[in-house]
Motif scaffolding. Structure first.
Motif, PDB file in Angstrom:
ATOM      1  N   HIS A  67     -21.653  23.075 -51.815  1.00 38.40           N
ATOM      2  CA  HIS A  67     -20.624  23.784 -52.594  1.00 38.40           C
ATOM      3  C   HIS A  67     -19.951  22.866 -53.611  1.00 38.40           C
ATOM      4  N   PRO A  68     -19.765  23.384 -54.818  1.00 42.52           N
ATOM      5  CA  PRO A  68     -19.070  22.587 -55.836  1.00 42.52           C
ATOM      6  C   PRO A  68     -17.575  22.537 -55.524  1.00 42.52           C
ATOM      7  N   ASP A  69     -16.925  21.490 -55.978  1.00 34.83           N
ATOM      8  CA  ASP A  69     -15.464  21.435 -55.846  1.00 34.83           C
ATOM      9  C   ASP A  69     -14.822  22.590 -56.591  1.00 34.83           C
ATOM     10  N   LEU A  70     -13.680  23.024 -56.106  1.00 30.49           N
ATOM     11  CA  LEU A  70     -12.887  24.007 -56.850  1.00 30.49           C
ATOM     12  C   LEU A  70     -12.176  23.269 -57.978  1.00 30.49           C
ATOM     13  N   SER A  84     -20.398  31.066 -58.680  1.00 26.46           N
ATOM     14  CA  SER A  84     -19.254  30.196 -58.455  1.00 26.46           C
ATOM     15  C   SER A  84     -18.293  30.233 -59.649  1.00 26.46           C
ATOM     16  N   GLU A  87     -16.257  33.369 -59.417  1.00 28.76           N
ATOM     17  CA  GLU A  87     -15.291  33.312 -58.315  1.00 28.76           C
ATOM     18  C   GLU A  87     -14.117  32.397 -58.657  1.00 28.76           C
ATOM     19  N   GLN A  88     -14.431  31.240 -59.223  1.00 28.00           N
ATOM     20  CA  GLN A  88     -13.361  30.298 -59.562  1.00 28.00           C
ATOM     21  C   GLN A  88     -12.469  30.868 -60.666  1.00 28.00           C
ATOM     22  N   PHE A 119     -13.993  20.617 -49.487  1.00 22.66           N
ATOM     23  CA  PHE A 119     -13.140  21.738 -49.088  1.00 22.66           C
ATOM     24  C   PHE A 119     -13.774  23.034 -49.603  1.00 22.66           C
ATOM     25  N   VAL A 120     -14.003  23.989 -48.693  1.00 20.75           N
ATOM     26  CA  VAL A 120     -14.589  25.277 -49.101  1.00 20.75           C
ATOM     27  C   VAL A 120     -13.647  26.402 -48.686  1.00 20.75           C
ATOM     28  N   ILE A 121     -13.399  27.287 -49.627  1.00 21.95           N
ATOM     29  CA  ILE A 121     -12.561  28.463 -49.367  1.00 21.95           C
ATOM     30  C   ILE A 121     -13.080  29.584 -50.257  1.00 21.95           C
ATOM     31  N   CYS A 122     -12.942  30.830 -49.777  1.00 16.58           N
ATOM     32  CA  CYS A 122     -13.406  31.968 -50.568  1.00 16.58           C
ATOM     33  C   CYS A 122     -12.409  32.195 -51.711  1.00 16.58           C
ATOM     34  N   ALA A 123     -12.782  31.745 -52.898  1.00 21.60           N
ATOM     35  CA  ALA A 123     -11.849  31.769 -54.037  1.00 21.60           C
ATOM     36  C   ALA A 123     -11.416  33.200 -54.366  1.00 21.60           C
ATOM     37  N   ILE A 157     -17.593  34.182 -48.508  1.00 29.16           N
ATOM     38  CA  ILE A 157     -18.163  34.136 -49.865  1.00 29.16           C
ATOM     39  C   ILE A 157     -19.481  34.906 -49.880  1.00 29.16           C
ATOM     40  N   ARG A 161     -20.678  38.194 -52.080  1.00 25.86           N
ATOM     41  CA  ARG A 161     -21.859  38.092 -52.964  1.00 25.86           C
ATOM     42  C   ARG A 161     -22.887  39.163 -52.594  1.00 25.86           C
TER      43      ARG A 161
HETATM   44  N1  LIG Z   1     -15.531  24.537 -52.834  1.00 27.35           N
HETATM   45  C1  LIG Z   1     -15.562  25.885 -52.767  1.00 27.35           C
HETATM   46  O1  LIG Z   1     -14.870  26.519 -51.981  1.00 27.35           O
HETATM   47  N2  LIG Z   1     -16.411  26.505 -53.609  1.00 27.35           N
HETATM   48  C2  LIG Z   1     -16.549  27.856 -53.675  1.00 27.35           C
HETATM   49  N3  LIG Z   1     -15.649  28.837 -53.202  1.00 27.35           N
HETATM   50  C3  LIG Z   1     -15.977  29.996 -53.790  1.00 27.35           C
HETATM   51  O2  LIG Z   1     -15.410  31.083 -53.618  1.00 27.35           O
HETATM   52  N4  LIG Z   1     -17.042  29.828 -54.619  1.00 27.35           N
HETATM   53  C4  LIG Z   1     -17.412  28.521 -54.596  1.00 27.35           C
HETATM   54  O3  LIG Z   1     -18.299  27.965 -55.229  1.00 27.35           O
END
Ligand SMILES: NC(=O)N[C@H]1NC(=O)NC1=O
Length: 174
Positions: A67-70, A84, A87-88, A119-123, A157, A161
């Motif tokens: 996962h990429p950084d937010l 991504s 979402e971001q 750190f991963v979270i559902c943006a 996430i 999707r």
């Molecule tokens: N780091 C991280 O949480 N990345 C993600 N979250 C999200 O909702 N899309 C992402 O790529």
């Protein structure tokens, strides 16, 4: 897309369409293709969860590391996956001021230094304020708690999707 069509896809098309439901982990999609036919969305999702849950802890950390950084480098350079990026942007992370970008960068670095995964979270289920709050709170967790928490977010996430691909008539990548 209806499930008769989905279940009839060959694996090339299946991976082409669903390969990024877990960020940069098309191997998961390629693996669950063998579990067809799926009765519906929940069934497809359950097959994905089963694959993820059966991985060793190092495999789960590997998923997090894809996962990429937010609000990170890839957002700035325009190299995020389309999913991504959307979402971001939905969470307002493409419109942070420079103080907010610095804070997010610092917290992301601290988090990665502590756990060895990002750190991963559902943006899409958050905004910049809740993301910053969660980031500063979750960095204090134990590693195994945070690994499990990150995987829960990956599943959220993935759920959104999948819904976007199955429940809408948006032209797919076929
Ligand atoms: N780091 C991280 O949480 N990345 C993600 N979250 C999200 O909702 N899309 C992402 O790529």
């Amino acid at each position: 897309m209806d499930f008769a069509t989905l279940n009839a896809l060959d694996y090339d098309d299946f991976v082409n369409i669903f390969g990024n439901v877990v960020e940069k982990c098309p191997i998961i999609t390629a693996a669950v293709w063998s579990k067809r036919p799926f009765a519906g969305l929940a069934d497809l999702e359950a097959a994905i969860h089963e694959f993820i849950d059966a991985l060793p802890e190092s495999g789960k950390e590997g998923i997090l590391r894809c996962h990429p950084d937010l609000a990170g480098r890839e957002l700035q350079s325009g190299t995020l996956t389309q999913e991504s990026r959307e979402e971001q942007a939905r969470a307002g992370l493409d419109a942070l001021n420079s103080a907010e970008v610095s804070r997010m960068t610092r917290l992301n670095l601290d988090y990665k230094a502590r756990f060895g995964f990002p750190f991963v979270i559902c943006a899409r289920m958050n905004d910049k304020a809740t993301i910053l709050r969660q980031l500063s709170e979750r960095v204090q967790n134990e590693r195994q708690v945070e690994r499990a928490r990150g995987i829960e977010e990956v599943k959220r996430i993935c759920h959104l999707r999948l819904q976007g691909l199955v429940l809408t008539d948006v032209p797919n990548k076929l």
